[in-house]
Design a protein around this motif. Structure first.
Motif, PDB file in Angstrom:
ATOM      1  N   GLU A 105       4.096  -7.284  -2.254  1.00  0.00           N
ATOM      2  CA  GLU A 105       2.994  -6.748  -1.453  1.00  0.00           C
ATOM      3  C   GLU A 105       2.305  -5.580  -2.151  1.00  0.00           C
ATOM      4  OE1 GLU A 105       2.271  -8.386   1.853  1.00  0.00           O
ATOM      5  OE2 GLU A 105       3.367  -9.641   0.426  1.00  0.00           O
ATOM      6  N   LEU A 106       3.070  -4.705  -2.781  1.00  0.00           N
ATOM      7  CA  LEU A 106       2.482  -3.575  -3.500  1.00  0.00           C
ATOM      8  C   LEU A 106       1.744  -4.038  -4.748  1.00  0.00           C
ATOM      9  CD1 LEU A 106       5.446  -1.083  -3.100  1.00  0.00           C
ATOM     10  CD2 LEU A 106       3.158  -0.779  -2.129  1.00  0.00           C
ATOM     11  N   ASP A 107       2.312  -5.011  -5.452  1.00  0.00           N
ATOM     12  CA  ASP A 107       1.676  -5.517  -6.669  1.00  0.00           C
ATOM     13  C   ASP A 107       0.350  -6.206  -6.375  1.00  0.00           C
ATOM     14  OD1 ASP A 107       3.609  -4.607  -8.401  1.00  0.00           O
ATOM     15  OD2 ASP A 107       4.703  -6.500  -8.492  1.00  0.00           O
ATOM     16  N   LEU A 108       0.190  -6.741  -5.163  1.00  0.00           N
ATOM     17  CA  LEU A 108      -1.045  -7.437  -4.802  1.00  0.00           C
ATOM     18  C   LEU A 108      -2.066  -6.512  -4.147  1.00  0.00           C
ATOM     19  CD1 LEU A 108      -2.505 -10.195  -4.623  1.00  0.00           C
ATOM     20  CD2 LEU A 108      -1.405 -10.506  -2.386  1.00  0.00           C
ATOM     21  N   ASN A 109      -1.605  -5.588  -3.332  1.00  0.00           N
ATOM     22  CA  ASN A 109      -2.505  -4.826  -2.479  1.00  0.00           C
ATOM     23  C   ASN A 109      -2.775  -3.392  -2.920  1.00  0.00           C
ATOM     24  OD1 ASN A 109      -3.007  -6.702  -0.086  1.00  0.00           O
ATOM     25  ND2 ASN A 109      -0.783  -6.757  -0.249  1.00  0.00           N
ATOM     26  N   LEU A 110      -2.011  -2.874  -3.868  1.00  0.00           N
ATOM     27  CA  LEU A 110      -2.204  -1.496  -4.322  1.00  0.00           C
ATOM     28  C   LEU A 110      -2.460  -1.391  -5.818  1.00  0.00           C
ATOM     29  CD1 LEU A 110      -2.143   1.604  -3.908  1.00  0.00           C
ATOM     30  CD2 LEU A 110       0.353   1.465  -4.197  1.00  0.00           C
ATOM     31  N   PHE A 111      -1.552  -1.915  -6.610  1.00  0.00           N
ATOM     32  CA  PHE A 111      -1.593  -1.642  -8.044  1.00  0.00           C
ATOM     33  C   PHE A 111      -2.790  -2.217  -8.793  1.00  0.00           C
ATOM     34  CE2 PHE A 111       3.017  -0.714  -7.448  1.00  0.00           C
ATOM     35  CZ  PHE A 111       2.937   0.618  -7.830  1.00  0.00           C
ATOM     36  N   PRO A 112      -3.350  -3.371  -8.400  1.00  0.00           N
ATOM     37  CA  PRO A 112      -4.558  -3.829  -9.114  1.00  0.00           C
ATOM     38  C   PRO A 112      -5.692  -2.808  -9.055  1.00  0.00           C
ATOM     39  CG  PRO A 112      -3.607  -5.641  -7.889  1.00  0.00           C
ATOM     40  CD  PRO A 112      -2.864  -4.411  -7.464  1.00  0.00           C
ATOM     41  N   ALA A 113      -5.903  -2.195  -7.884  1.00  0.00           N
ATOM     42  CA  ALA A 113      -6.959  -1.194  -7.765  1.00  0.00           C
ATOM     43  C   ALA A 113      -6.636   0.043  -8.591  1.00  0.00           C
ATOM     44  CB  ALA A 113      -7.151  -0.812  -6.295  1.00  0.00           C
ATOM     45  N   VAL A 114      -5.402   0.491  -8.513  1.00  0.00           N
ATOM     46  CA  VAL A 114      -4.994   1.678  -9.282  1.00  0.00           C
ATOM     47  C   VAL A 114      -5.204   1.453 -10.772  1.00  0.00           C
ATOM     48  CG1 VAL A 114      -3.002   3.100  -9.924  1.00  0.00           C
ATOM     49  CG2 VAL A 114      -3.353   2.457  -7.528  1.00  0.00           C
ATOM     50  N   ARG A 115      -4.782   0.293 -11.252  1.00  0.00           N
ATOM     51  CA  ARG A 115      -4.866   0.028 -12.691  1.00  0.00           C
ATOM     52  C   ARG A 115      -6.310  -0.161 -13.163  1.00  0.00           C
ATOM     53  NH1 ARG A 115       0.158  -4.030 -11.912  1.00  0.00           N
ATOM     54  NH2 ARG A 115       1.862  -2.638 -12.562  1.00  0.00           N
ATOM     55  N   LEU A 116      -7.083  -0.939 -12.418  1.00  0.00           N
ATOM     56  CA  LEU A 116      -8.469  -1.170 -12.833  1.00  0.00           C
ATOM     57  C   LEU A 116      -9.292   0.112 -12.759  1.00  0.00           C
ATOM     58  CD1 LEU A 116      -9.214  -4.674 -11.279  1.00  0.00           C
ATOM     59  CD2 LEU A 116      -9.243  -4.085 -13.720  1.00  0.00           C
ATOM     60  N   ASP A 117      -9.055   0.925 -11.745  1.00  0.00           N
ATOM     61  CA  ASP A 117      -9.764   2.210 -11.671  1.00  0.00           C
ATOM     62  C   ASP A 117      -9.412   3.082 -12.869  1.00  0.00           C
ATOM     63  OD1 ASP A 117     -10.936   1.458  -9.301  1.00  0.00           O
ATOM     64  OD2 ASP A 117      -9.569   2.615  -8.032  1.00  0.00           O
ATOM     65  N   ALA A 153       1.763  -1.329   5.001  1.00  0.00           N
ATOM     66  CA  ALA A 153       2.157  -0.131   4.264  1.00  0.00           C
ATOM     67  C   ALA A 153       1.442  -0.051   2.921  1.00  0.00           C
ATOM     68  CB  ALA A 153       3.675  -0.118   4.060  1.00  0.00           C
ATOM     69  N   ALA A 154       1.275  -1.198   2.256  1.00  0.00           N
ATOM     70  CA  ALA A 154       0.567  -1.212   0.982  1.00  0.00           C
ATOM     71  C   ALA A 154      -0.904  -0.852   1.172  1.00  0.00           C
ATOM     72  CB  ALA A 154       0.697  -2.590   0.324  1.00  0.00           C
ATOM     73  N   LYS A 155      -1.528  -1.349   2.234  1.00  0.00           N
ATOM     74  CA  LYS A 155      -2.928  -1.011   2.501  1.00  0.00           C
ATOM     75  C   LYS A 155      -3.075   0.459   2.900  1.00  0.00           C
ATOM     76  CE  LYS A 155      -5.229  -4.844   1.782  1.00  0.00           C
ATOM     77  NZ  LYS A 155      -6.188  -4.927   0.641  1.00  0.00           N
ATOM     78  N   ALA A 156      -2.082   0.996   3.593  1.00  0.00           N
ATOM     79  CA  ALA A 156      -2.110   2.429   3.901  1.00  0.00           C
ATOM     80  C   ALA A 156      -2.054   3.251   2.622  1.00  0.00           C
ATOM     81  CB  ALA A 156      -0.946   2.786   4.819  1.00  0.00           C
ATOM     82  N   ALA A 157      -1.223   2.821   1.689  1.00  0.00           N
ATOM     83  CA  ALA A 157      -1.154   3.510   0.397  1.00  0.00           C
ATOM     84  C   ALA A 157      -2.480   3.402  -0.343  1.00  0.00           C
ATOM     85  CB  ALA A 157      -0.019   2.915  -0.443  1.00  0.00           C
ATOM     86  N   LEU A 158      -3.110   2.227  -0.291  1.00  0.00           N
ATOM     87  CA  LEU A 158      -4.415   2.051  -0.934  1.00  0.00           C
ATOM     88  C   LEU A 158      -5.454   2.999  -0.330  1.00  0.00           C
ATOM     89  CD1 LEU A 158      -6.314   0.426  -2.843  1.00  0.00           C
ATOM     90  CD2 LEU A 158      -6.692  -1.149  -0.909  1.00  0.00           C
ATOM     91  N   SER A 159      -5.448   3.140   0.977  1.00  0.00           N
ATOM     92  CA  SER A 159      -6.415   4.015   1.641  1.00  0.00           C
ATOM     93  C   SER A 159      -6.208   5.472   1.250  1.00  0.00           C
ATOM     94  CB  SER A 159      -6.307   3.851   3.160  1.00  0.00           C
ATOM     95  OG  SER A 159      -6.763   2.573   3.559  1.00  0.00           O
TER      96      SER A 159
END
Length: 259
Positions: A105-117, A153-159
């Motif tokens: 869930e974290l690899d799909l919903n959080l880390f792609p945005a973190v890495r690409l940014d 939880a992953a989307k909360a971390a993304l926000s």
């Protein structure tokens, strides 16, 4: 007469742009004049090669390949829409979630945005302009304990990450904002309803009712459709939204009951 909204001349990356709200966003951006590159693990047959890069964004290597494609094909980027997200976790509450389920869930919903940014935002900062839109979810506010704890939880971390990024780079000319949909009538929502229905021993209509009941109902009586979500994203990406940054924009038919 000038159009109210234009993305003419903008270079955009939209992740997961082959289905649902992602595909609707890609289509609308192109109608509004943007040059768009999108990604998924495999290319649809009807999508031109020059508009697509195949990559697994749940990996660091996949993010690097997309960033390279953005630079080579677009010559840089003005707008990034992080549409990628979803959940494959089983129902059954917290006990059903193994370490592997949490990582997925974290690899799909959080880390792609973190890495690409991390790969692309420095170029935006250097140029003194750009827009980054993180697509979160009302699940971060209204998780479904039986089925979406890890996703929420992953989307909360993304926000939270998005808000932090906005405070850091908005003073340097780069706007960062969030779109948080509720239930969108897409292939993914059908998959979720099917999965919940199977666990509950009912049919897909029963699965849809479980989702609706879990949300406490939707005041407008229906989910959003992909074009409606894409329209909000396009507005936020445009110069019409030039002073909007650091904020979250719900598109949920009124499902979130709080102020």
């Amino acid at each position: 007469m000038n159009a109210f909204l234009s993305l003419q001349g903008k270079r955009a990356l939209v992740t997961s742009g082959t289905r649902g709200a992602g595909a609707a966003t890609v289509c609308l951006f192109r109608e509004l004049g943007a040059q768009v590159l999108t990604t998924a693990r495999s290319k649809p047959e009807d999508m031109p090669d020059e508009e697509f890069v195949a990559a697994d964004l749940t990996t660091a290597e996949g993010c690097v390949s997309v960033a390279q494609a953005v630079r080579e094909r677009l010559g840089g980027v003005d707008i990034i829409v992080h549409m990628l997200g979803g959940s494959s976790a089983p129902a059954g509450g917290f006990e059903a979630l193994s370490d592997d389920e949490w990582r997925t869930e974290l690899d799909l919903n959080l880390f792609p945005a973190v890495r690409l940014d991390r790969l692309l935002a420095p170029d935006m900062v250097a140029a003194g302009s750009g827009v980054i839109i993180h697509v979160s979810s009302i699940q971060r506010l209204m998780p479904l304990p039986d089925a979406t704890t890890a996703y929420a939880a992953a989307k909360a971390a993304l926000s939270t990450y998005s808000k932090c990024l906005s405070k850091e780079i908005s003073p340097k000319g780069v706007r960062v904002t969030r779109v948080s949909p509720g239930w969108i009538d897409t292939e993914a929502s059908v998959d979720l309803a099917t999965r919940i229905a199977k666990q509950a021993g009912t049919n897909i209509d029963g699965g849809r009712k479980i989702i609706m009941d879990s949300l406490g109902g939707i005041p407008i009586g229906r989910p959003s459709n992909p074009v409606e979500v894409a329209s909000l994203i396009a507005f936020l990406a445009s110069d019409r939204a030039a002073t909007i940054t650091g904020s979250e924009h719900l598109i949920d038919g009124g499902a979130v009951p709080t102020v």
